[in-house]
Design an enzyme around this catalytic site. Structure first.
Site, mmCIF file in Angstrom:
data_model
loop_
_atom_site.group_PDB
_atom_site.id
_atom_site.type_symbol
_atom_site.label_atom_id
_atom_site.label_comp_id
_atom_site.label_asym_id
_atom_site.label_seq_id
_atom_site.Cartn_x
_atom_site.Cartn_y
_atom_site.Cartn_z
ATOM 1 N N HIS A 84 44.926 29.437 41.033
ATOM 2 C CA HIS A 84 45.521 30.401 40.075
ATOM 3 C C HIS A 84 46.835 30.966 40.673
ATOM 4 C CE1 HIS A 84 45.452 33.571 37.298
ATOM 5 N NE2 HIS A 84 45.245 32.629 36.288
ATOM 6 N N ASP B 276 34.440 42.626 32.883
ATOM 7 C CA ASP B 276 34.454 41.795 34.315
ATOM 8 C C ASP B 276 33.372 42.415 35.227
ATOM 9 O OD1 ASP B 276 36.490 40.670 33.009
ATOM 10 O OD2 ASP B 276 37.917 41.361 34.399
ATOM 11 N N CYS C 37 41.793 45.653 34.004
ATOM 12 C CA CYS C 37 41.421 44.720 32.850
ATOM 13 C C CYS C 37 40.757 45.878 31.720
ATOM 14 C CB CYS C 37 40.564 43.652 33.194
ATOM 15 S SG CYS C 37 41.309 42.554 34.120
ATOM 16 N N HIS D 239 38.937 31.915 37.076
ATOM 17 C CA HIS D 239 40.219 31.490 37.375
ATOM 18 C C HIS D 239 39.933 30.204 38.301
ATOM 19 C CE1 HIS D 239 42.124 35.368 36.924
ATOM 20 N NE2 HIS D 239 41.586 35.934 37.893
ATOM 21 N N LYS E 153 38.357 34.579 30.625
ATOM 22 C CA LYS E 153 39.963 34.704 30.767
ATOM 23 C C LYS E 153 40.549 34.625 32.034
ATOM 24 C CE LYS E 153 39.361 39.672 31.581
ATOM 25 N NZ LYS E 153 39.817 39.693 32.596
HETATM 26 C C1 VGL Z 1 41.093 42.379 37.463
HETATM 27 C C2 VGL Z 1 42.698 42.189 38.990
HETATM 28 C C3 VGL Z 1 42.644 40.742 38.809
HETATM 29 C C4 VGL Z 1 40.279 43.237 36.327
HETATM 30 C C5 VGL Z 1 40.939 40.995 37.254
HETATM 31 O O1 VGL Z 1 39.174 42.750 36.124
HETATM 32 O O2 VGL Z 1 40.486 44.446 36.179
HETATM 33 N N1 VGL Z 1 41.762 42.843 38.225
HETATM 34 N N2 VGL Z 1 41.820 40.074 38.031
HETATM 35 ZN ZN ZN Z 2 41.413 38.120 37.947
#
Ligand code: VGL
Ligand code: ZN
Length: 212
Positions: A63, A19, A161, A59, A116
């Site tokens: 979402h 991410d 994540c 998302h 995801k």
């Molecule tokens: C994440 C919160 C919401 C992350 C993703 O990548 O850690 N954290 N969505």
């Molecule tokens: Zn997220």
């Protein structure tokens, strides 16, 4: 890839970068402090791996992990979803938005980009299972079919994540190293300390000091 930096890691080893997207970097909708500071180091690490996988938080605009989808709810509060507790986040990483793009400095010629969190009803912190902890993303099957046994993880955010991806990878039997120096955390109510303790207890090899 620079010519003097050929991949030197074992062929059964993959780099999984979690991410590294604009919304998790300074100026983004769910900015992780110093999130962009990892990009140069992550790119240098990519030179050493033949197998590179990126994940992308992805998302729909409505979402259910977004506070805005729950009238009256504040960002960073918690709600109960059918699958359990869920932090309600600011709207972030909406499919096709600039915030969902990878950081512009990130090398993105990876062989796989795994998206995801694309189902409205369920969040997915982990690259392996959605937040109900049972719906697979398919990544474990991909890695196994490719003969990958060892994973090196880096990215954003350490305490969400990266953490859940590392813990699931261990449960699935992969050897896992997390490069803490190439991760940054949101750190909500001690979540970074909890993440480090859980990963260590699960047999994740933690390399590099966690900044801050
Ligand atoms: C994440 C919160 C919401 C992350 C993703 O990548 O850690 N954290 N969505
Ligand atoms: Zn997220």
């Amino acid at each position: 890839m620079s010519p003097d930096a050929a991949p030197d890691t074992a062929p059964d080893t993959a780099l999984v970068l979690i991410d590294i997207q604009n919304d998790f970097c300074p100026g983004g909708a769910l900015a992780v402090p110093d999130g962009d500071a990892i990009v140069a180091g992550v790119n240098a690490l990519q030179d050493r791996f033949a197998v590179r996988i990126l994940t992308q938080d992805w998302h729909p605009a409505d979402h259910l992990s977004f506070a805005a989808s729950h009238p009256g709810a504040e960002p960073f509060s918690e709600t109960l979803m059918p699958y359990g507790r869920q932090v309600l986040w600011p709207v972030h990483c909406v499919q096709g938005s600039r915030g969902a793009d990878f950081h512009p400095g990130l090398r993105t010629d990876a062989e796989l980009i795994l998206r995801k969190g694309f189902r409205r009803e369920i969040d997915s912190y982990s690259a392996f299972f959605e937040n109900d902890r049972v719906t697979p993303t398919g990544l474990a099957g991909y890695l196994r079919e490719r003969g990958i046994a060892t994973l090196v993880l880096a990215g954003l955010a350490t305490d969400f994540c990266v953490r859940f991806s590392a813990l699931d990878a261990r449960k699935l039997g992969f050897d896992v190293t997390v490069r803490l120096d190439l991760c940054r955390a949101i750190d909500l109510d001690g979540s970074l300390a909890a993440a480090i303790a859980e990963m260590r207890a699960a047999g994740v090899v933690l390399e590099g000091a966690a900044p801050g």
